[in-house]
Each structure stands twice: as C-alpha cells, then as structure tokens.
Scaffold this active site. Sequence first.
Site: not given
Ligand SMILES: Nc1ncnc2c1ncn2[C@@H]1O[C@H](COP(=O)(O)O)[C@@H](O)[C@H]1OP(=O)(O)O
Ligand SMILES: [Mg+2]
Ligand SMILES: [Mg+2]
Ligand SMILES: [Mg+2]
Length: 313
Positions: A57, A80, A126, A128
């Site tokens: 990331d 981010e 996205d 992670t």
């Molecule tokens: N509670 C949370 N805290 C941090 N990131 C979140 C949260 N909910 C969703 N996200 C971000 O939104 C994306 C989609 O969520 P989900 O997979 O739960 O549908 C996740 O991959 C994450 O992005 P990232 O992976 O870039 O941190």
């Molecule tokens: Mg994300």
């Molecule tokens: Mg993240």
């Molecule tokens: Mg991310």
Amino acid sequence: MATSTVSPIIMRIMAASIKTSVKAASIIRDVLKTGDLGIVDKSNKNDTQIDPQTLADRSAQRCIIASLTKKFPSVKIIGEEGDSDLNVPSDWLVEDLDEAFLEQSCPSEWKDVKPEDFVIWVDPLDGTAEYTQGFVEHVTVLIGIAVKDAAVGGVIHQPFYKHPSGELGRTIWGLKGLGTGGFVPILPPTGQFIITTTRSHSNALHQQALNSFNATQTIKVGGAGFKVLQLLEGKAHAYVFATPGCKKWDTCAPEAVLEAQGGTLTDIDGNHYAYNASVEHINRKGVLATVGQDHAELVSKIPLEVRQAVGNK
Ligand SMILES: Nc1ncnc2c1ncn2[C@@H]1O[C@H](COP(=O)(O)O)[C@@H](O)[C@H]1OP(=O)(O)O
Ligand SMILES: [Mg+2]
Ligand SMILES: [Mg+2]
Ligand SMILES: [Mg+2]
C-alpha cells in the site's frame, strides 16, 4: 508524440493514470513475492476490526503520487495512506502517457477544466485485507478523477488478473462522456437478482439491508473496485454496503467507471457523494451501486429505519 502536449489536461491525467497503475501493480506483486508484507494496523481504539496497511500500500501510493505530482504539480491529489515520501527510486517515476488513450477526443464538457478544479483520489491498493489473506484476485489499484464535486474519470487496475497467455494485470478505465475501455461490458442475467457485498465488514444493520432485497444469490468479495467490476462484467446486479467504512478513494474511480458505462453509484439513500478536496473522507451512508436496474426503486427497498440508522452511531 504531439498529442501528449496538446491534449486537454483531463485526457493527460487519464493517460498518465493508466500507465502509473501498471507500475503500481508490479510493485504490489513484487512485495507479495518477497513474502514480507510489512503489515501495520491503522485502526483506532473504537474500531472492532484491524485496518491493515502493508508495504505494498505504502510503496504503490508513493509511486502513484510521485509520478502524478511530477506531471501535474498544481492538481490536488489525496491518497489513502496520507503523506507519502515522494523521493522515490527513479524506476518508480512513470513518465509515459498512454498514447492509445490520447488518440481519442476529449468530451467537450471537460476540455477547459482548470487544474485547480481537479482532485485525484488514490487508493493504491484496494482490498488490503484480502491481499494479506491470499485472495489476491480481489485487489485493485484505484485512481479516481473528480472535477469539482463529481467523479468523472477513473482507472481500476487488477494486478493479479491472469490473461490466457499467463500475463498478469489488466487496466480498466472510464471517462464520463467518452466511455470505458479495457474490458468487455456484460449486463447481468435477467430473472435473477445477484448482490455483491463485503466479506470482511458486515454487521447486523448491513445484514438487515441485504435481507430487504430477497436476492437470488449473494456474493461476498473484497474491495470496492472488485465489486464494481462484478457489476460491469454481468456477475451481479447490485453492490450493497450499508455501513460506513469505505472512503472517497474507494468509490471515486469505481463510480466514474461504472457511470461511464451507464450504471449508478450512490450512498444508500440514492445521493451521489461529493469529491471536492474539502469533503470528509468517510462515506458515512454506505454504498449502493447498480447496473441495468431502476436505482431509485432499489433504494426504496431498504427500510427507511435501516437507512436512517446507517452512519448515525
Ligand atoms: N471499516 C473499514 N475500515 C477501513 N477500510 C474499509 C472499511 N470498510 C471498507 N473499507 C475499505 O473499502 C474497501 C471495500 O470494503 P469491503 O471489501 O469490506 O466491501 C476495503 O477493501 C477497504 O479499502 P482498503 O482495502 O483500500 O483499505
Ligand atoms: Mg480501498
Ligand atoms: Mg486501507
Ligand atoms: Mg487501500
């Protein structure tokens, strides 16, 4: 090539983002190969789950922001992973523009947008959580381009998409008024209603919202980018996320690409988020994204008390 110097700035930002996402993806694959992900937990005391950040990331963000800042010094870029060290290895600085993209003509509405009216929202990786758990096909690199409040352009790159040749990585782009590229759009099947939703951030209220649709199938996958790709490729009719948690960098690029293809991405009340530089980062009212559906009718299926409760804790 002459086109690079004469194209409107939005076309050059798109063309640079396409090329830069490819480099970011190779960094993401390289970190995984080393096996040392350098995981840090970004969650706050009140969070119920960890919020992982990895070396991939951090490095992918440095590559993207350093490259785009060098090319577009007066454009606001929000990533981010916060402030990044932009002193990057020279091979992380992507100088090229995607010439095939630049050969297209710029939609008239974007020809004269001034640099200060853009915000570039960067989610370097996205999905992670899925990346750390081995669900690498859910991972995307997201670069979203907003003009004033609106998400208008975006790149969604899948670092682990496997082509029949065995080559990894695919870049999908969309620009409102121009269209999309990098994939074959397919409408979801009629006679079914398939929801794509989170595999790692559910709760009771979210489950209540899901239940209100009586879906024929619910697919649980990671990442906002990957879920929107499922809509674009006919694997689901709606993406439902009735909880706060995802942020503007999660939805800017997916919204622009989906809407350039005729879909819709809003909060669960059916309102578009604003993407100017002063907005709060969190998408408090969740996400509802659809393709080939009556979006407003789907909003109305979620009980009002559920909609009012989301984001109000
Ligand atoms: N509670 C949370 N805290 C941090 N990131 C979140 C949260 N909910 C969703 N996200 C971000 O939104 C994306 C989609 O969520 P989900 O997979 O739960 O549908 C996740 O991959 C994450 O992005 P990232 O992976 O870039 O941190
Ligand atoms: Mg994300
Ligand atoms: Mg993240
Ligand atoms: Mg991310």
